[in-house]
Design a protein around this motif. Structure first.
Motif, short mmCIF file in Angstrom:
data_model
loop_
_atom_site.label_atom_id
_atom_site.label_comp_id
_atom_site.label_asym_id
_atom_site.label_seq_id
_atom_site.Cartn_x
_atom_site.Cartn_y
_atom_site.Cartn_z
N LEU A 130 96.52 28.91 -10.00
CA LEU A 130 96.68 27.94 -8.93
C LEU A 130 97.34 28.59 -7.72
CD1 LEU A 130 97.89 24.81 -10.93
CD2 LEU A 130 95.59 25.32 -10.10
N ASP A 131 96.85 28.19 -6.61
CA ASP A 131 97.44 28.66 -5.36
C ASP A 131 98.58 27.72 -5.00
OD1 ASP A 131 98.05 29.78 -2.97
OD2 ASP A 131 96.22 29.11 -1.93
N GLU A 132 99.80 28.19 -5.18
CA GLU A 132 100.96 27.35 -4.92
C GLU A 132 101.11 26.98 -3.45
OE1 GLU A 132 102.73 25.97 -7.13
OE2 GLU A 132 101.95 27.04 -8.88
N GLN A 133 100.44 27.69 -2.59
CA GLN A 133 100.51 27.39 -1.17
C GLN A 133 99.50 26.32 -0.76
OE1 GLN A 133 102.95 28.60 0.56
NE2 GLN A 133 103.61 29.91 -1.16
N ASN A 134 98.66 25.92 -1.70
CA ASN A 134 97.67 24.89 -1.41
C ASN A 134 98.37 23.55 -1.19
OD1 ASN A 134 95.58 22.94 -1.53
ND2 ASN A 134 94.32 24.36 -2.72
N PRO A 135 98.05 22.82 -0.11
CA PRO A 135 98.73 21.54 0.13
C PRO A 135 98.52 20.51 -0.98
CG PRO A 135 97.60 22.30 2.10
CD PRO A 135 97.17 23.21 1.00
N VAL A 136 97.33 20.52 -1.62
CA VAL A 136 97.08 19.58 -2.71
C VAL A 136 97.97 19.90 -3.90
CG1 VAL A 136 95.32 18.71 -4.30
CG2 VAL A 136 94.70 19.25 -1.94
N VAL A 137 98.11 21.16 -4.25
CA VAL A 137 98.97 21.55 -5.37
C VAL A 137 100.42 21.21 -5.06
CG1 VAL A 137 99.80 23.50 -6.72
CG2 VAL A 137 97.39 23.38 -6.07
N GLN A 138 100.85 21.45 -3.87
CA GLN A 138 102.22 21.11 -3.49
C GLN A 138 102.47 19.60 -3.55
OE1 GLN A 138 102.92 22.86 0.35
NE2 GLN A 138 102.98 24.96 -0.44
N ALA A 139 101.46 18.83 -3.15
CA ALA A 139 101.61 17.37 -3.21
C ALA A 139 101.75 16.89 -4.66
CB ALA A 139 100.41 16.70 -2.54
N PHE A 140 100.94 17.43 -5.57
CA PHE A 140 101.03 17.03 -6.97
C PHE A 140 102.32 17.51 -7.62
CE2 PHE A 140 96.59 15.94 -6.59
CZ PHE A 140 96.43 14.90 -7.51
N ARG A 141 102.84 18.65 -7.18
CA ARG A 141 104.14 19.11 -7.68
C ARG A 141 105.23 18.12 -7.29
NH1 ARG A 141 103.08 22.75 -11.64
NH2 ARG A 141 101.88 24.53 -10.87
N SER A 142 105.19 17.65 -6.07
CA SER A 142 106.19 16.67 -5.63
C SER A 142 106.04 15.34 -6.37
CB SER A 142 106.07 16.45 -4.12
OG SER A 142 104.81 15.89 -3.79
N TYR A 143 104.78 14.94 -6.65
CA TYR A 143 104.56 13.72 -7.42
C TYR A 143 105.14 13.85 -8.83
CZ TYR A 143 101.17 12.66 -3.73
OH TYR A 143 100.56 12.42 -2.51
N ALA A 144 104.92 15.00 -9.45
CA ALA A 144 105.45 15.22 -10.80
C ALA A 144 106.97 15.18 -10.81
CB ALA A 144 104.95 16.56 -11.34
N THR A 145 107.59 15.79 -9.82
CA THR A 145 109.05 15.76 -9.74
C THR A 145 109.57 14.35 -9.55
OG1 THR A 145 109.03 17.98 -8.77
CG2 THR A 145 111.04 16.70 -8.53
N HIS A 200 111.41 8.47 -14.54
CA HIS A 200 111.47 8.27 -15.98
C HIS A 200 112.86 8.55 -16.53
CE1 HIS A 200 106.83 9.03 -16.16
NE2 HIS A 200 107.13 7.81 -15.78
N ASP A 201 113.51 9.59 -16.03
CA ASP A 201 114.87 9.90 -16.47
C ASP A 201 115.84 8.79 -16.08
OD1 ASP A 201 113.91 12.27 -17.47
OD2 ASP A 201 114.53 13.48 -15.74
N ARG A 202 115.70 8.26 -14.88
CA ARG A 202 116.55 7.15 -14.45
C ARG A 202 116.29 5.91 -15.31
NH1 ARG A 202 115.38 7.39 -9.65
NH2 ARG A 202 117.20 8.48 -8.86
#
Length: 294
Positions: A21-36, A42-44
């Motif tokens: 995966l290209d970590e610089q890809n805007p789509v990948v970065q968006a899904f990373r932020s969604y996962a976080t 869920h933790d809360r």
């Protein structure tokens, strides 16, 4: 020669290349932020759920402790004082922790996590208030409404102090700005719907008190508690709750509790002192009985 000519050993075959995966890809970065964001939510939710379980357990213990009040032992004042202290501890510790978790959050997203604990706490708190006001006359028998319960769940927390740039001759003004930013106020939101559901559970405890008071020979308390049950039931059936499934179920349970209390009072009136020995308090109403509000 292998039995199956088309058989091929996967271990010796060419391995598939894993796509990187290209970590610089805007789509990948968006899904990373969604996962976080989802992980944090869920933790809360789990932390609030654990706090709600502790509130539920302690509230049930307080209700059981309040049922230990006996006119023959004259322990009402002592029991009420200890119950008040334990309820205040729940407000200052557990509900404060939930309020901190829900600060700057949408409380309705986490409602299912703290709803059982809040309803159980409202049941215990209103039952304690009813017992405290029981001896203050007929007009003083009351419990806290939603707004009064909301007022006691106000909290303060010390925020980080931001020191403004102090200029010559503005020392007093800078001190005032620093003090104003030092304390932050927040609250635990008491949903009015949760309050109505919690108070509806109070009628079950009043029914138990009605029966227990007859066993101890306190027929006056038995009669007064039955009147309170009738007033609660009259108020709840006036609500338009045809689509509120949970509230409708609680009203049905409330009716059964009221009928049990009325059966107790009927035996007291008819049989007098023999009611505790001869009466049966587990009779259930017939399914075809008219409740008067259909």
């Amino acid at each position: 020669m292998p039995k199956n000519p088309g058989y091929r050993n996967n271990n010796n075959g060419p391995r598939k290349r894993q796509a990187q995966l290209d970590e610089q890809n805007p789509v990948v970065q968006a899904f990373r932020s969604y996962a976080t964001e989802l992980d944090a939510k869920h933790d809360r939710h789990e932390r609030i759920l654990k706090l709600s379980r502790d509130i539920t357990i302690e509230s049930k213990r307080i209700i059981f402790f309040l049922h230990s009040i006996d006119s023959r032992k004259q322990n009402k004042t002592k029991v009420l004082e200890e119950a008040q202290q334990r309820l205040n501890k729940l407000i200052e510790v557990n509900f404060r922790a939930i309020a901190l978790e829900l600060r700057n959050q949408d409380v309705y997203q986490f409602r299912a996590a703290y709803s059982p604990g809040l309803q159980e706490f409202i049941e215990a708190y209103t039952y304690m208030e009813y017992l405290c006001n029981e001896d203050n006359g007929e007009n003083s028998k009351s419990i806290s409404d939603w707004s009064a319960l909301q007022l006691i769940m106000q909290y303060k927390v010390e925020a980080e102090k931001e020191k403004p740039v102090q200029e010559v001759g503005d020392s007093s003004m800078a001190g005032e700005e620093e003090t104003a930013k030092a304390v932050e106020k927040f609250q635990f939101f008491v949903d009015p719907t949760e309050y109505i559901l919690g108070v509806s559970d109070l009628t079950g405890e009043l029914m138990r008190r009605c029966i227990n008071s007859l066993g101890s020979g306190d027929t006056d308390t038995c009669m007064e508690t039955c009147k309170a049950l009738q007033q609660f039931y009259t108020g709840y059936i006036s609500l338009n709750c045809q689509r509120a499934r949970e509230l409708w179920r609680k009203i049905t349970t409330m009716r059964q509790s009221m009928l049990k209390a009325e059966n107790v009072c009927y035996n007291v009136k008819v049989r007098g002192g023999e009611a505790a020995k001869c009466a049966s308090f587990d009779q259930k109403p017939a399914e075809e009985a008219d409740e008067g509000f259909f």
